[in-house]
Design a protein around this motif. Structure first.
Motif, mmCIF file in Angstrom:
data_model
loop_
_atom_site.group_PDB
_atom_site.id
_atom_site.type_symbol
_atom_site.label_atom_id
_atom_site.label_comp_id
_atom_site.label_asym_id
_atom_site.label_seq_id
_atom_site.Cartn_x
_atom_site.Cartn_y
_atom_site.Cartn_z
ATOM 1 N N TYR A 1 0.688 -1.160 -0.046
ATOM 2 C CA TYR A 1 -0.066 -0.039 -0.072
ATOM 3 C C TYR A 1 0.904 1.348 -0.105
ATOM 4 O O TYR A 1 1.885 1.531 0.863
ATOM 5 C CB TYR A 1 -0.721 0.169 1.216
ATOM 6 N N PHE A 2 0.415 1.879 -0.808
ATOM 7 C CA PHE A 2 1.206 3.496 -0.911
ATOM 8 C C PHE A 2 0.335 4.755 -0.654
ATOM 9 O O PHE A 2 -0.601 4.543 -1.148
ATOM 10 C CB PHE A 2 1.938 3.599 -2.386
ATOM 11 N N CYS A 3 0.844 5.612 0.097
ATOM 12 C CA CYS A 3 0.002 6.693 0.092
ATOM 13 C C CYS A 3 0.933 7.829 -0.511
ATOM 14 O O CYS A 3 2.211 7.896 -0.672
ATOM 15 C CB CYS A 3 0.247 7.004 1.723
ATOM 16 N N ALA A 4 0.108 8.870 -1.147
ATOM 17 C CA ALA A 4 0.804 9.786 -1.991
ATOM 18 C C ALA A 4 0.074 11.355 -1.524
ATOM 19 O O ALA A 4 -1.157 11.059 -1.223
ATOM 20 C CB ALA A 4 0.674 9.462 -3.327
ATOM 21 N N SER A 5 0.748 12.162 -1.808
ATOM 22 C CA SER A 5 0.023 13.507 -1.580
ATOM 23 C C SER A 5 0.615 14.526 -2.552
ATOM 24 O O SER A 5 1.989 14.482 -3.320
ATOM 25 C CB SER A 5 0.473 13.827 -0.248
ATOM 26 N N SER A 6 -0.179 15.553 -2.915
ATOM 27 C CA SER A 6 0.220 16.692 -4.085
ATOM 28 C C SER A 6 -0.538 17.778 -3.482
ATOM 29 O O SER A 6 -1.812 17.680 -3.299
ATOM 30 C CB SER A 6 0.065 16.138 -5.355
ATOM 31 N N PRO A 7 0.049 19.035 -4.351
ATOM 32 C CA PRO A 7 -0.922 20.022 -4.178
ATOM 33 C C PRO A 7 -2.063 19.687 -5.091
ATOM 34 O O PRO A 7 -1.874 19.145 -6.198
ATOM 35 C CB PRO A 7 0.051 21.355 -4.588
ATOM 36 N N ARG A 8 -3.208 20.529 -4.970
ATOM 37 C CA ARG A 8 -4.476 20.279 -6.026
ATOM 38 C C ARG A 8 -4.365 21.262 -6.919
ATOM 39 O O ARG A 8 -5.203 21.937 -7.136
ATOM 40 C CB ARG A 8 -5.593 20.160 -5.025
ATOM 41 N N THR A 9 -3.216 21.357 -7.502
ATOM 42 C CA THR A 9 -3.257 22.078 -8.752
ATOM 43 C C THR A 9 -2.564 21.296 -9.946
ATOM 44 O O THR A 9 -1.835 20.168 -9.570
ATOM 45 C CB THR A 9 -2.186 23.224 -8.647
ATOM 46 N N VAL A 10 -2.518 21.623 -11.061
ATOM 47 C CA VAL A 10 -2.177 20.950 -12.216
ATOM 48 C C VAL A 10 -0.599 21.087 -12.270
ATOM 49 O O VAL A 10 0.024 21.842 -11.833
ATOM 50 C CB VAL A 10 -3.054 21.297 -13.601
ATOM 51 N N ASN A 11 -0.023 19.886 -12.886
ATOM 52 C CA ASN A 11 1.305 20.062 -13.280
ATOM 53 C C ASN A 11 2.308 20.114 -11.934
ATOM 54 O O ASN A 11 3.106 20.912 -12.008
ATOM 55 C CB ASN A 11 1.656 20.996 -14.309
ATOM 56 N N THR A 12 1.880 19.545 -10.976
ATOM 57 C CA THR A 12 2.573 19.501 -9.689
ATOM 58 C C THR A 12 3.334 18.240 -9.339
ATOM 59 O O THR A 12 2.495 17.007 -9.992
ATOM 60 C CB THR A 12 2.003 20.321 -8.602
ATOM 61 N N GLU A 13 4.088 18.083 -8.729
ATOM 62 C CA GLU A 13 4.735 16.652 -8.094
ATOM 63 C C GLU A 13 3.688 16.016 -7.231
ATOM 64 O O GLU A 13 2.944 16.671 -6.389
ATOM 65 C CB GLU A 13 6.141 16.937 -7.777
ATOM 66 N N ALA A 14 3.776 14.647 -7.360
ATOM 67 C CA ALA A 14 3.117 14.077 -6.272
ATOM 68 C C ALA A 14 4.133 13.117 -5.457
ATOM 69 O O ALA A 14 5.206 12.727 -6.238
ATOM 70 C CB ALA A 14 2.267 12.850 -6.972
ATOM 71 N N PHE A 15 4.210 12.942 -4.461
ATOM 72 C CA PHE A 15 5.095 12.413 -3.464
ATOM 73 C C PHE A 15 4.530 11.219 -2.874
ATOM 74 O O PHE A 15 3.275 11.279 -2.363
ATOM 75 C CB PHE A 15 5.559 13.332 -2.430
ATOM 76 N N PHE A 16 5.328 9.948 -3.076
ATOM 77 C CA PHE A 16 5.076 9.030 -2.445
ATOM 78 C C PHE A 16 5.613 8.275 -1.034
ATOM 79 O O PHE A 16 6.787 8.959 -0.989
ATOM 80 C CB PHE A 16 4.965 7.687 -3.277
ATOM 81 N N GLY A 17 4.827 7.906 -0.141
ATOM 82 C CA GLY A 17 5.343 7.370 0.941
ATOM 83 C C GLY A 17 6.234 6.001 0.350
ATOM 84 O O GLY A 17 6.284 5.778 -0.803
ATOM 85 N N GLN A 18 6.999 5.277 1.489
ATOM 86 C CA GLN A 18 7.825 4.256 1.224
ATOM 87 C C GLN A 18 6.802 3.052 1.348
ATOM 88 O O GLN A 18 7.485 1.853 0.762
ATOM 89 C CB GLN A 18 8.799 4.187 2.284
ATOM 90 N N GLY A 19 5.693 2.945 1.590
ATOM 91 C CA GLY A 19 4.973 1.781 1.307
ATOM 92 C C GLY A 19 4.605 0.938 2.646
ATOM 93 O O GLY A 19 5.712 1.079 3.592
ATOM 94 N N THR A 20 3.492 0.241 2.723
ATOM 95 C CA THR A 20 3.344 -0.643 3.798
ATOM 96 C C THR A 20 2.838 -2.042 2.949
ATOM 97 O O THR A 20 2.277 -2.117 2.330
ATOM 98 C CB THR A 20 2.302 -0.316 4.545
#
Lengths: 115, 113
Positions: free
Chosen positions: B89-108
């Protein structure tokens, strides 16, 4: 249906050689296309991100291309290194309304670089 | 910089048990999401949130619940674990705007026996 398809599924190359990975997508509306590298047991890490108006972008030995008309992208790796062994994932971001920011993932290409 | 932090990294559950996978980000990102990754398949979206108090279902939401009481945290709850939920399982976060980076956790890595 929004889909992202990658080819080949797996690839083995010798160290120092070049290779190209392919991605076709049907995601609409389109916002951007990203290539991620995922090492075994780790989370994906971004290599490049391209918008509709960009047709090429480089990050060191990685060069991504985008043809928004044909909805195709490629990732070219130059002078491969052992550390390039990983899964390369093509990700397309939706661009409007309720799906804004939603990511659609390909299944990845597993690249193995042999010495 | 912590980025996206997932806990635990590994977990073994018995069928029928419940548990919560934790995800926290310190980048003030509006958009957070949970994915599962199974062998030979791309990451599949379970649930996502576009801001505190707002959640929605992704492709494979059955058997999972989420809540977003704060911007920083987005826990994923397995209500009654089943062997079919064995996955990474991976969690990710990003700003809610277009063309921005999404960052992922290391996974469970979760195994249900």
């Amino acid at each position: 249906k929004n889909q992202v398809e990658q080819s080949p599924q797996s690839l083995i190359i010798l160290e120092g050689k070049n290779c190209t990975l392919q991605c076709n997508y049907t995601v609409s509306p389109f916002s951007n296309l990203r290539w991620y590298k995922q090492d075994t047991g780790r989370g994906p890490v971004s290599l490049t991100i391209m918008t509709f108006s960009e047709n090429t972008k480089s990050n060191g030995r990685y060069t991504a291309t985008l043809d928004a008309d044909t909805k195709q992208s490629s990732l070219h790796i130059t002078a491969s290194q052992l550390s390039d062994s990983a899964s390369y994932i093509c990700v397309v971001s939706a661009g409007r309304g309720s799906t804004l920011g939603r990511l659609y993932f390909g299944r990845g290409t597993q690249l193995t670089v042999w010495p | 910089n912590a980025g996206v932090t997932q806990t635990p990294k590994f977990q073994v559950l018995k069928t029928g048990q419940s548990m919560t996978l934790q995800c926290a980000q310190d980048m003030n990102h509006e958009y957070m999401s949970w994915y599962r990754q199974d062998p030979g398949m791309g990451l599949r979206l379970i649930h996502y949130s576009v801001g505190a108090g707002i959640t929605d279902q992704g492709e494979v939401p059955n058997g999972y619940n989420v809540s977003r009481s704060t911007t920083e945290d987005f826990p994923l709850r397995l209500l009654s674990a089943a062997p079919s939920q064995t996955s990474v399982y991976f969690c990710a976060s990003s700003p809610r705007t277009v063309n921005t980076e999404a960052f992922f956790g290391q996974g469970t890595r979760l195994t249900v026996v």
